[in-house]
Design an enzyme around this catalytic site. Structure first.
Site, PDB file in Angstrom:
ATOM      1  N   SER A  64       0.802  -1.232   0.000  1.00 31.45           N
ATOM      2  CA  SER A  64       0.000   0.000   0.000  1.00 31.45           C
ATOM      3  C   SER A  64       0.832   1.277   0.000  1.00 31.45           C
ATOM      4  O   SER A  64       0.287   2.355  -0.218  1.00 31.45           O
ATOM      5  CB  SER A  64      -0.929   0.023   1.208  1.00 31.45           C
ATOM      6  OG  SER A  64      -2.064  -0.754   0.940  1.00 31.45           O
ATOM      7  N   LYS A  67       0.485   3.468  -2.918  1.00 32.09           N
ATOM      8  CA  LYS A  67      -0.726   4.258  -3.182  1.00 32.09           C
ATOM      9  C   LYS A  67      -0.483   5.776  -3.271  1.00 32.09           C
ATOM     10  O   LYS A  67      -0.962   6.418  -4.204  1.00 32.09           O
ATOM     11  CB  LYS A  67      -1.801   3.943  -2.130  1.00 32.09           C
ATOM     12  CG  LYS A  67      -2.362   2.520  -2.244  1.00 32.09           C
ATOM     13  CD  LYS A  67      -3.244   2.158  -1.054  1.00 32.09           C
ATOM     14  CE  LYS A  67      -3.780   0.729  -1.157  1.00 32.09           C
ATOM     15  NZ  LYS A  67      -4.516   0.321   0.047  1.00 32.09           N
ATOM     16  N   TYR A 189      -3.246  -3.296 -10.416  1.00 32.02           N
ATOM     17  CA  TYR A 189      -3.082  -2.732  -9.064  1.00 32.02           C
ATOM     18  C   TYR A 189      -2.271  -3.694  -8.183  1.00 32.02           C
ATOM     19  O   TYR A 189      -1.380  -3.285  -7.432  1.00 32.02           O
ATOM     20  CB  TYR A 189      -4.470  -2.446  -8.461  1.00 32.02           C
ATOM     21  CG  TYR A 189      -4.447  -2.350  -6.961  1.00 32.02           C
ATOM     22  CD1 TYR A 189      -3.874  -1.244  -6.328  1.00 32.02           C
ATOM     23  CD2 TYR A 189      -4.938  -3.387  -6.164  1.00 32.02           C
ATOM     24  CE1 TYR A 189      -3.820  -1.177  -4.938  1.00 32.02           C
ATOM     25  CE2 TYR A 189      -4.890  -3.316  -4.784  1.00 32.02           C
ATOM     26  CZ  TYR A 189      -4.322  -2.211  -4.178  1.00 32.02           C
ATOM     27  OH  TYR A 189      -4.249  -2.151  -2.814  1.00 32.02           O
ATOM     28  N   TYR A 241      -4.438   3.383   7.653  1.00 34.88           N
ATOM     29  CA  TYR A 241      -5.643   2.555   7.750  1.00 34.88           C
ATOM     30  C   TYR A 241      -6.626   3.225   8.714  1.00 34.88           C
ATOM     31  O   TYR A 241      -6.717   4.442   8.764  1.00 34.88           O
ATOM     32  CB  TYR A 241      -5.283   1.134   8.188  1.00 34.88           C
ATOM     33  CG  TYR A 241      -4.278   0.480   7.268  1.00 34.88           C
ATOM     34  CD1 TYR A 241      -4.543   0.338   5.912  1.00 34.88           C
ATOM     35  CD2 TYR A 241      -3.066   0.037   7.731  1.00 34.88           C
ATOM     36  CE1 TYR A 241      -3.623  -0.254   5.054  1.00 34.88           C
ATOM     37  CE2 TYR A 241      -2.140  -0.561   6.875  1.00 34.88           C
ATOM     38  CZ  TYR A 241      -2.434  -0.696   5.550  1.00 34.88           C
ATOM     39  OH  TYR A 241      -1.534  -1.258   4.698  1.00 34.88           O
ATOM     40  N   VAL A 259       1.118  -3.857   3.958  1.00 36.06           N
ATOM     41  CA  VAL A 259       0.985  -5.129   4.684  1.00 36.06           C
ATOM     42  C   VAL A 259       2.243  -5.981   4.708  1.00 36.06           C
ATOM     43  O   VAL A 259       2.304  -6.957   5.449  1.00 36.06           O
ATOM     44  CB  VAL A 259      -0.163  -6.033   4.155  1.00 36.06           C
ATOM     45  CG1 VAL A 259      -1.493  -5.552   4.632  1.00 36.06           C
ATOM     46  CG2 VAL A 259      -0.088  -6.199   2.674  1.00 36.06           C
TER      47      VAL A 259
HETATM   48  N1  GLU Z   1      -1.932  -5.579  -2.155  1.00 39.13           N
HETATM   49  C1  GLU Z   1      -2.560  -5.316  -0.924  1.00 39.13           C
HETATM   50  C2  GLU Z   1      -4.063  -5.261  -1.072  1.00 39.13           C
HETATM   51  O1  GLU Z   1      -4.601  -4.505  -1.818  1.00 39.13           O
HETATM   52  C3  GLU Z   1      -2.062  -4.045  -0.334  1.00 39.13           C
HETATM   53  C4  GLU Z   1      -2.679  -3.861   0.989  1.00 39.13           C
HETATM   54  C5  GLU Z   1      -1.874  -3.072   1.946  1.00 39.13           C
HETATM   55  O2  GLU Z   1      -0.657  -2.999   1.894  1.00 39.13           O
HETATM   56  O3  GLU Z   1      -2.554  -2.489   2.788  1.00 39.13           O
HETATM   57  O4  GLU Z   1      -4.759  -6.018  -0.463  1.00 39.13           O
END
Ligand code: GLU
Length: 419
Positions: A64, A67, A189, A241, A259
């Site tokens: 993430s 992002k 993604y 989050y 994550v």
């Molecule tokens: N590839 C992960 C997902 O979209 C990234 C999530 C994350 O790092 O929070 O579930």
């Protein structure tokens, strides 16, 4: 003398290593196989110096933390207004993979949760031969000054278990936020999340955001200042989050976690910081990572809301010459507070026919408000009968900022001028 910074970082890692709480992410099978003992920390200053400690050469997937950078690239590509039509900027307070939309407009609430990130991915530049994920990989490689690669195993592993992200994709397609095959976008993604980085890469990428989009090493402007501001704002409110409020009050650094156990933090105008340790808390944030950030923030006074005292020393010197000429040499950054302080000083110049020289050579940055106020001050000095000269030898004033004020700008050094 050796700088104490590396010793300090090693000390922080040492202290946080003892914390073995948390659990590995297991919804991506490949991540469940990570070594839970790993721990790393890197800090990059805005002049490009990188300090690091622990497993600082170990690569892990960006997840993430991609992002905010995808968001930056999408804005740079389409402009903010167009991106805002597709993705909002409101913190959701929900889990990152919640299947939800903003009620009124039926668009994702922000680009840091998966629905917003998948939509943002669809806005990345792409060509027939160069995918969106590949575009982002190139962009991130430019930001960190090293050729990054994809982790094929993590990518394949997540693809197999991507039911939730696929449902988000289909929901987005249903409401028309996605205009293409949702499966294709979600796969892209997931590939974006599988780009491999080290903490040093992340710290360096963070330092570009901290530096208003300018690469501290090459000096190249990679992102617009406005884009960095937008990205950092969203990181601040939505980056951690559903623990964003907790993070803002305790750590106070715009950040994004992933994550795989990484957290990237950016303190505007100061540093990019990255940590890595795979075990996560119930929000999905690295347990040791959060602890490291809490310590750094409190030890180093990095909380954004503490506010940095403005440069009281904006006036480096004021010299008077026999012929009545007065030279102000300025140093630091010219924002509202500094300029106000400076103009207040200028008020003390008696009305008269003196020559007033404002030497900007040693300023590091002039914000638009600083330039506007400065020229207003110049005009008022002129109205008082002074002759005013602005020395801008390093061309700090952009064309836009100096527009209409050409007659007072002299592109030369003070010593040349005094000859
Ligand atoms: N590839 C992960 C997902 O979209 C990234 C999530 C994350 O790092 O929070 O579930």
């Amino acid at each position: 003398m050796k700088t104490p910074v590396p010793d300090y970082l090693a000390h922080v890692l040492d202290q946080c290593h003892a914390n073995t709480e948390g659990a590995l992410a297991d919804y991506i099978p490949e991540l469940a196989a990570a070594n839970p003992n790993r721990i790393a920390l890197a800090l990059s200053t805005i002049d490009g110096t990188i300090y690091s400690s622990g497993d600082d050469e170990v690569e892990f997937t960006i997840q993430s933390m991609s992002k905010p950078f995808a968001y930056a690239l999408a804005i740079q590509e389409h402009g903010l207004a167009q991106v805002l039509e597709k993705v909002g900027v409101e913190p959701s307070g929900e889990a990152f993979n919640q299947i939800s939309l903003e009620k009124e407009r039926s668009i994702p609430k922000n680009p840091m949760i998966n629905s917003g990130a998948i939509t943002t991915h669809s806005l990345l530049p792409h060509k027939k031969t160069v995918s969106r994920a590949e575009h982002l990989r190139r962009f991130l490689s430019e930001l960190c000054g090293r050729k990054l690669t994809f982790d094929e195993q993590v990518y394949q592993s997540e693809l197999k278990a991507a039911f939730r992200n696929l449902s988000i994709g289909y929901m987005l397609r249903t409401v028309g936020v996605l205009e293409e095959d949702p499966e294709h976008i979600v796969h892209g993604y997931i590939q974006q999340c599988a780009i491999k980085v080290t903490v040093k890469d992340l710290a360096r990428m963070g330092s570009v955001l901290a530096n208003g989009g300018k690469d501290p090493v090459t000096g190249k402007c990679i992102l617009d200042r406005q884009v960095c501001r937008q990205v950092l704002s969203v990181m601040m409110t939505c980056g951690m989050y559903d623990a964003a409020g907790d993070w803002l009050t305790t750590v106070g650094i715009p950040a994004k976690s992933g994550v795989a156990g990484g957290i990237i933090g950016v303190l505007p105008g100061q540093v990019g910081i990255a940590v890595f340790s795979p075990k996560l808390d119930s929000h999905g944030n690295s347990v040791r990572g959060v602890e490291i950030f809490e310590r750094l923030s409190s030890d180093m006074g990095l909380h954004l809301m503490e506010g940095t005292p403005s440069a009281q020393t904006i006036i480096q010197s004021r010299r008077e010459y026999d012929d009545g000429m007065v030279v102000y040499e300025l140093r630091g950054v010219l924002q509202f507070t500094e300029t106000e302080m400076f103009l207040r000083e200028l008020q003390n110049e008696p009305v008269g026919k003196n020559k007033v020289v404002l030497d900007l050579t040693h300023l590091t940055l002039i914000h638009d408000v600083g330039a506007r106020m400065l020229f207003e001050g110049v005009k008022r000095l002129q109205d008082d009968g002074h002759r005013v000269v602005v020395l801008d030898a390093e061309s700090l004033l952009s064309e836009q900022q100096s527009k209409g004020h050409k007659r007072v700008i002299v592109q030369q050094h003070l010593h040349d001028y005094l000859k």
